[in-house]
Design an enzyme around this catalytic site. Structure first.
Site, mmCIF file in Angstrom:
data_model
loop_
_atom_site.group_PDB
_atom_site.id
_atom_site.type_symbol
_atom_site.label_atom_id
_atom_site.label_comp_id
_atom_site.label_asym_id
_atom_site.label_seq_id
_atom_site.Cartn_x
_atom_site.Cartn_y
_atom_site.Cartn_z
ATOM 1 N N ASP A 1 -57.319 -11.785 49.951
ATOM 2 C CA ASP A 1 -56.250 -12.717 49.625
ATOM 3 C C ASP A 1 -56.600 -13.391 48.296
ATOM 4 O O ASP A 1 -57.753 -13.332 47.838
ATOM 5 C CB ASP A 1 -56.144 -13.753 50.752
ATOM 6 C CG ASP A 1 -55.041 -14.763 50.532
ATOM 7 O OD1 ASP A 1 -53.998 -14.394 49.969
ATOM 8 O OD2 ASP A 1 -55.236 -15.928 50.916
ATOM 9 N N ASP B 1 -54.923 -16.865 46.978
ATOM 10 C CA ASP B 1 -54.906 -18.327 47.048
ATOM 11 C C ASP B 1 -55.843 -18.840 48.130
ATOM 12 O O ASP B 1 -55.816 -18.389 49.276
ATOM 13 C CB ASP B 1 -53.485 -18.826 47.324
ATOM 14 C CG ASP B 1 -52.533 -18.466 46.205
ATOM 15 O OD1 ASP B 1 -52.344 -19.287 45.302
ATOM 16 O OD2 ASP B 1 -52.004 -17.326 46.213
#
Length: 337
Positions: A132, A134
């Site tokens: 991922d 963020d």
């Protein structure tokens, strides 16, 4: 304590454990056979990894003595994951119950982090890491920071929190949040793109993985604008993220094309695994939010990174504090002969 082939764990003392065990050597425990309480048919061999702090022998002995679940310890090994990290400890165990929570809680009591590995992926073998962006590869949630610049942060952050906690479908939350960004000029958010704060240790982790031929990708519910900037900084092979619609140098409040949600992230991992012909046990995924769980389950090793409680609970392993370089602890456990 003199070096020996069989170890009495209670004899480890207050010196650093690396001074009492030869690096990368497995020491059988005294009486390290299956106990009468654990049937051979139901037993599962696993590897406990203790990491994140310089450990003394007495801390390791306390950890073994304090494990809550019925666990039979067979062998122990002290190993180096990276020259800049404290030595890691690996313990081969048998148990007929899930010991993940017990290991984490007990490790915390003795002053380190703990993980349970059912497999031993190897840094020296080509692998795949999909992460991922963020709050994983970078320290911020980009959409929240854009909203802060536009004075709608509280509204957007509230929806973000619901999505990351699994209380709201990600696709729905994305459209709700992006709609609140309508009319924001690109000139306002350009400085954010130029100064994305990388998560501590992620660059060093990527360097180490690339040096061994690993393939690296981001699969993010964030935006291509920022993912491409992270790709350049980290030397990633691929990025998959959402595309913000722009007109007249402003955000329109809409997202273009297919949304990168939980299922898409998992599909990205499986597609890249097939494309690069990566062995299943060499696939890793890491993230912090509920929308990362499907991707993490699709990988052979799912790692929660400073994750939400639900994510830490469900992930195979977790890094709850410190540098992302600590991922190397899970890739450098010597395989027992």
């Amino acid at each position: 304590m003199p070096m020996q082939n069989v170890i009495d764990i209670s004899q480890l003392d207050v010196r650093p454990v690396e001074n009492q065990l030869t690096l990368a050597k497995w020491y059988p425990f005294e009486n390290g056979q299956l106990s009468d309480a654990i049937s051979e048919e139901n037993v599962t061999r696993r590897f406990i990894v203790l990491f994140g702090s310089e450990l003394s022998g007495s801390q390791v002995a306390e950890f073994v003595a304090s494990l809550e679940s019925p666990v039979e310890c067979h062998r122990i090994c002290c190993f180096e994951a990276h020259q800049s990290l404290p030595r890691g400890i690996a313990i081969e165990v048998s148990s007929d119950t899930d010991i993940k929570d017990s290991v984490r809680n007990t490790a915390r009591q003795v002053g380190c982090q703990g993980a349970v590995l059912n497999i031993l992926p190897q840094l020296s073998v080509v692998g795949l890491l999909v992460m991922d962006m963020d709050s994983t590869a970078i320290e911020i949630e980009c959409i929240d920071e854009i909203a802060r610049l536009a004075d709608v942060h509280d509204e957007v952050a509230s929806v973000t929190a619901q999505a990351m906690a699994g209380q709201l479908a990600f696709s729905d939350s994305l459209h709700q949040r992006v709609a609140k960004l309508k009319g924001i000029p690109l000139s306002l958010i350009e400085p954010l793109k130029a100064n994305l704060p990388l998560m501590p240790g992620v660059k060093e982790l990527c360097i180490a993985l690339k040096a061994h031929g690993w393939h690296l990708a981001i699969a993010s519910g964030g935006f291509t604008w920022f993912a491409q900037a992270v790709q350049e900084q980290l030397g990633l092979d691929w990025v998959f993220a959402n595309t913000l619609e722009i007109a007249d140098q402003q955000l329109t409040g809409k997202v273009l094309g297919e949304v990168v949600d939980a299922q898409k992230k998992a599909a990205v991992l499986k597609t890249l695994q097939a494309e690069y012909k990566i062995a299943p046990e060499q696939t890793l995924a890491m993230g912090d939010g509920a929308n990362d769980l499907v991707m993490m389950a699709a990988a052979d090793l799912g790692i929660a990174v400073h994750g939400k409680p639900k994510v830490v609970e469900q992930a195979d392993t977790a890094i709850c504090q410190g540098s992302l370089l600590q991922v190397l602890y899970f890739l450098t456990v010597p395989r027992p002969e």
